[in-house]
Design a protein around this motif. Structure first.
Motif, mmCIF file in Angstrom:
data_model
loop_
_atom_site.group_PDB
_atom_site.id
_atom_site.type_symbol
_atom_site.label_atom_id
_atom_site.label_comp_id
_atom_site.label_asym_id
_atom_site.label_seq_id
_atom_site.Cartn_x
_atom_site.Cartn_y
_atom_site.Cartn_z
ATOM 1 N N GLN A 108 0.844 -1.198 0.000
ATOM 2 C CA GLN A 108 0.000 0.000 0.000
ATOM 3 C C GLN A 108 0.876 1.244 0.000
ATOM 4 O O GLN A 108 0.651 2.183 -0.773
ATOM 5 C CB GLN A 108 -0.913 0.020 1.222
ATOM 6 N N LEU A 109 1.871 1.247 0.891
ATOM 7 C CA LEU A 109 2.768 2.397 0.981
ATOM 8 C C LEU A 109 3.570 2.571 -0.302
ATOM 9 O O LEU A 109 3.761 3.698 -0.786
ATOM 10 C CB LEU A 109 3.694 2.251 2.189
ATOM 11 N N ASN A 110 4.029 1.466 -0.887
ATOM 12 C CA ASN A 110 4.760 1.546 -2.149
ATOM 13 C C ASN A 110 3.880 2.121 -3.247
ATOM 14 O O ASN A 110 4.318 2.986 -4.017
ATOM 15 C CB ASN A 110 5.291 0.170 -2.555
ATOM 16 N N LEU A 111 2.639 1.672 -3.320
ATOM 17 C CA LEU A 111 1.723 2.190 -4.337
ATOM 18 C C LEU A 111 1.513 3.688 -4.158
ATOM 19 O O LEU A 111 1.511 4.445 -5.127
ATOM 20 C CB LEU A 111 0.380 1.452 -4.278
ATOM 21 N N MET A 112 1.353 4.133 -2.926
ATOM 22 C CA MET A 112 1.162 5.566 -2.679
ATOM 23 C C MET A 112 2.410 6.354 -3.073
ATOM 24 O O MET A 112 2.306 7.451 -3.618
ATOM 25 C CB MET A 112 0.826 5.817 -1.207
ATOM 26 N N THR A 113 3.587 5.777 -2.846
ATOM 27 C CA THR A 113 4.833 6.427 -3.263
ATOM 28 C C THR A 113 4.893 6.542 -4.784
ATOM 29 O O THR A 113 5.245 7.598 -5.322
ATOM 30 C CB THR A 113 6.059 5.647 -2.731
ATOM 31 N N VAL A 114 4.525 5.472 -5.472
ATOM 32 C CA VAL A 114 4.506 5.490 -6.945
ATOM 33 C C VAL A 114 3.513 6.548 -7.429
ATOM 34 O O VAL A 114 3.818 7.324 -8.342
ATOM 35 C CB VAL A 114 4.162 4.092 -7.509
ATOM 36 N N ALA A 115 2.337 6.610 -6.819
ATOM 37 C CA ALA A 115 1.329 7.609 -7.209
ATOM 38 C C ALA A 115 1.850 9.025 -6.974
ATOM 39 O O ALA A 115 1.664 9.913 -7.816
ATOM 40 C CB ALA A 115 0.028 7.376 -6.438
ATOM 41 N N GLN A 116 2.516 9.243 -5.834
ATOM 42 C CA GLN A 116 3.088 10.566 -5.554
ATOM 43 C C GLN A 116 4.144 10.928 -6.597
ATOM 44 O O GLN A 116 4.183 12.074 -7.071
ATOM 45 C CB GLN A 116 3.736 10.579 -4.171
ATOM 46 N N GLN A 117 5.001 9.984 -6.946
ATOM 47 C CA GLN A 117 6.044 10.243 -7.941
ATOM 48 C C GLN A 117 5.435 10.608 -9.286
ATOM 49 O O GLN A 117 5.902 11.531 -9.963
ATOM 50 C CB GLN A 117 6.969 9.031 -8.083
ATOM 51 N N MET A 118 4.382 9.894 -9.660
ATOM 52 C CA MET A 118 3.719 10.210 -10.928
ATOM 53 C C MET A 118 3.140 11.617 -10.890
ATOM 54 O O MET A 118 3.262 12.368 -11.857
ATOM 55 C CB MET A 118 2.634 9.182 -11.230
ATOM 56 N N ALA A 119 2.510 11.967 -9.780
ATOM 57 C CA ALA A 119 1.935 13.306 -9.641
ATOM 58 C C ALA A 119 3.024 14.376 -9.699
ATOM 59 O O ALA A 119 2.846 15.423 -10.332
ATOM 60 C CB ALA A 119 1.141 13.404 -8.344
ATOM 61 N N GLN A 120 4.142 14.116 -9.048
ATOM 62 C CA GLN A 120 5.254 15.071 -9.071
ATOM 63 C C GLN A 120 5.832 15.238 -10.467
ATOM 64 O O GLN A 120 6.372 16.285 -10.797
ATOM 65 C CB GLN A 120 6.346 14.638 -8.090
ATOM 66 N N GLN A 121 5.704 14.202 -11.295
ATOM 67 C CA GLN A 121 6.194 14.264 -12.673
ATOM 68 C C GLN A 121 5.147 14.846 -13.621
ATOM 69 O O GLN A 121 5.370 14.898 -14.831
ATOM 70 C CB GLN A 121 6.622 12.875 -13.135
ATOM 71 N N GLY A 122 3.997 15.236 -13.080
ATOM 72 C CA GLY A 122 2.995 15.921 -13.890
ATOM 73 C C GLY A 122 1.790 15.106 -14.301
ATOM 74 O O GLY A 122 0.915 15.623 -14.996
ATOM 75 N N THR A 123 1.699 13.853 -13.907
ATOM 76 C CA THR A 123 0.528 13.046 -14.237
ATOM 77 C C THR A 123 -0.505 13.184 -13.123
ATOM 78 O O THR A 123 -0.227 12.800 -11.985
ATOM 79 C CB THR A 123 0.902 11.555 -14.387
ATOM 80 N N PRO A 124 -1.674 13.731 -13.415
ATOM 81 C CA PRO A 124 -2.711 13.770 -12.373
ATOM 82 C C PRO A 124 -3.114 12.348 -11.982
ATOM 83 O O PRO A 124 -3.305 11.487 -12.845
ATOM 84 C CB PRO A 124 -3.880 14.493 -13.054
ATOM 85 N N VAL A 125 -3.216 12.091 -10.681
ATOM 86 C CA VAL A 125 -3.572 10.771 -10.164
ATOM 87 C C VAL A 125 -4.819 10.929 -9.303
ATOM 88 O O VAL A 125 -4.841 11.741 -8.378
ATOM 89 C CB VAL A 125 -2.419 10.163 -9.330
ATOM 90 N N VAL A 126 -5.853 10.166 -9.632
ATOM 91 C CA VAL A 126 -7.099 10.188 -8.877
ATOM 92 C C VAL A 126 -7.299 8.793 -8.292
ATOM 93 O O VAL A 126 -7.365 7.803 -9.035
ATOM 94 C CB VAL A 126 -8.305 10.564 -9.768
ATOM 95 N N LEU A 127 -7.374 8.724 -6.963
ATOM 96 C CA LEU A 127 -7.537 7.442 -6.278
ATOM 97 C C LEU A 127 -8.879 7.431 -5.554
ATOM 98 O O LEU A 127 -9.184 8.359 -4.814
ATOM 99 C CB LEU A 127 -6.422 7.235 -5.246
ATOM 100 N N GLY A 128 -9.643 6.387 -5.754
ATOM 101 C CA GLY A 128 -10.858 6.169 -4.966
ATOM 102 C C GLY A 128 -10.493 5.209 -3.842
ATOM 103 O O GLY A 128 -10.117 4.076 -4.106
ATOM 104 N N LEU A 129 -10.561 5.679 -2.601
ATOM 105 C CA LEU A 129 -10.114 4.871 -1.459
ATOM 106 C C LEU A 129 -11.148 4.871 -0.340
ATOM 107 O O LEU A 129 -11.806 5.881 -0.109
ATOM 108 C CB LEU A 129 -8.810 5.433 -0.875
ATOM 109 N N HIS A 130 -11.242 3.752 0.357
ATOM 110 C CA HIS A 130 -11.981 3.701 1.613
ATOM 111 C C HIS A 130 -11.023 3.780 2.790
ATOM 112 O O HIS A 130 -11.410 4.173 3.874
ATOM 113 C CB HIS A 130 -12.809 2.409 1.714
ATOM 114 N N GLN A 131 -9.782 3.370 2.576
ATOM 115 C CA GLN A 131 -8.783 3.445 3.637
ATOM 116 C C GLN A 131 -8.215 4.860 3.680
ATOM 117 O O GLN A 131 -7.566 5.311 2.742
ATOM 118 C CB GLN A 131 -7.668 2.437 3.392
ATOM 119 N N MET A 132 -8.462 5.537 4.774
ATOM 120 C CA MET A 132 -8.073 6.934 4.866
ATOM 121 C C MET A 132 -6.578 7.129 5.047
ATOM 122 O O MET A 132 -6.017 8.084 4.537
ATOM 123 C CB MET A 132 -8.802 7.601 6.024
#
Length: 181
Positions: A108-132
């Motif tokens: 989970q933490l790795n996925l969030m890191t990957v999503a953050q990296q993508m966002a920092q590189q300019g790709t908008p990332v939209v996640l639908g989550l129940h886990q806050m």
């Protein structure tokens, strides 16, 4: 088709079995790219697609499974395969619905890191989550929905402090600070 239903099912199962034999993690992730390549045939470059697949498998810690049949993998590994397929397509916007389902905390933490990296590189990332936890820790903006309607939006600390979480989840939600946030 004049065959009885059971005969049609049997024939379909035999065909399905033949197809499943040739499937491995690499093929599943690449299949998503083949769809993209078909739509964008003028931009098709096999070397770039293979590099995209390799990068996605590496980012989600799946490289060692690339030759394995998905049926031999755990639910979390299968979930990461589907996410790798989305990552490898190098889309302009990445939408992931419940991507942390079946994932242990490390992934989970790795996925969030990957999503953050993508966002920092300019790709908008939209996640639908129940886990806050993962969402609040990794996002710069949250939207809280209740019964399909937006209840609160803003930076995670603002959404947390609004009390809207207590209302949505009908429970007292507490924050625990850790050294990593």
């Amino acid at each position: 088709d004049a065959l009885p239903i059971y005969a049609r099912r049997r024939r379909m199962n035999r065909t399905t079995r033949k197809m499943l034999i040739a499937v491995c993690v690499l093929a599943v992730v690449f299949t998503g790219l083949c769809v993209t390549a078909t739509v964008m045939y003028d931009k098709y470059n096999p070397d770039e697609f293979i590099a995209s697949v390799d990068a996605a498998l590496e980012a989600l810690e799946l490289s060692e499974y690339r030759e394995q049949h998905p049926a031999a993998l755990s639910g979390g590994q299968k979930q990461r395969i589907w996410i790798a397929m989305a990552l490898a397509q190098d889309t302009k916007v990445l939408f992931l619905d419940e991507p942390t389902t079946y994932l242990d905390i490390q992934h989970q933490l790795n996925l969030m890191t990957v999503a953050q990296q993508m966002a920092q590189q300019g790709t908008p990332v939209v996640l639908g989550l129940h886990q806050m936890g993962p969402g609040f820790r990794s996002s710069h903006r949250c939207v809280l929905l209740q019964e399909g309607r937006m209840l609160q939006q803003g930076p995670p600390p603002e959404v947390f402090q609004s009390g809207a979480l207590d209302q949505v989840f009908q429970a007292r939600i507490c924050r625990v600070d850790t050294p990593d946030g």
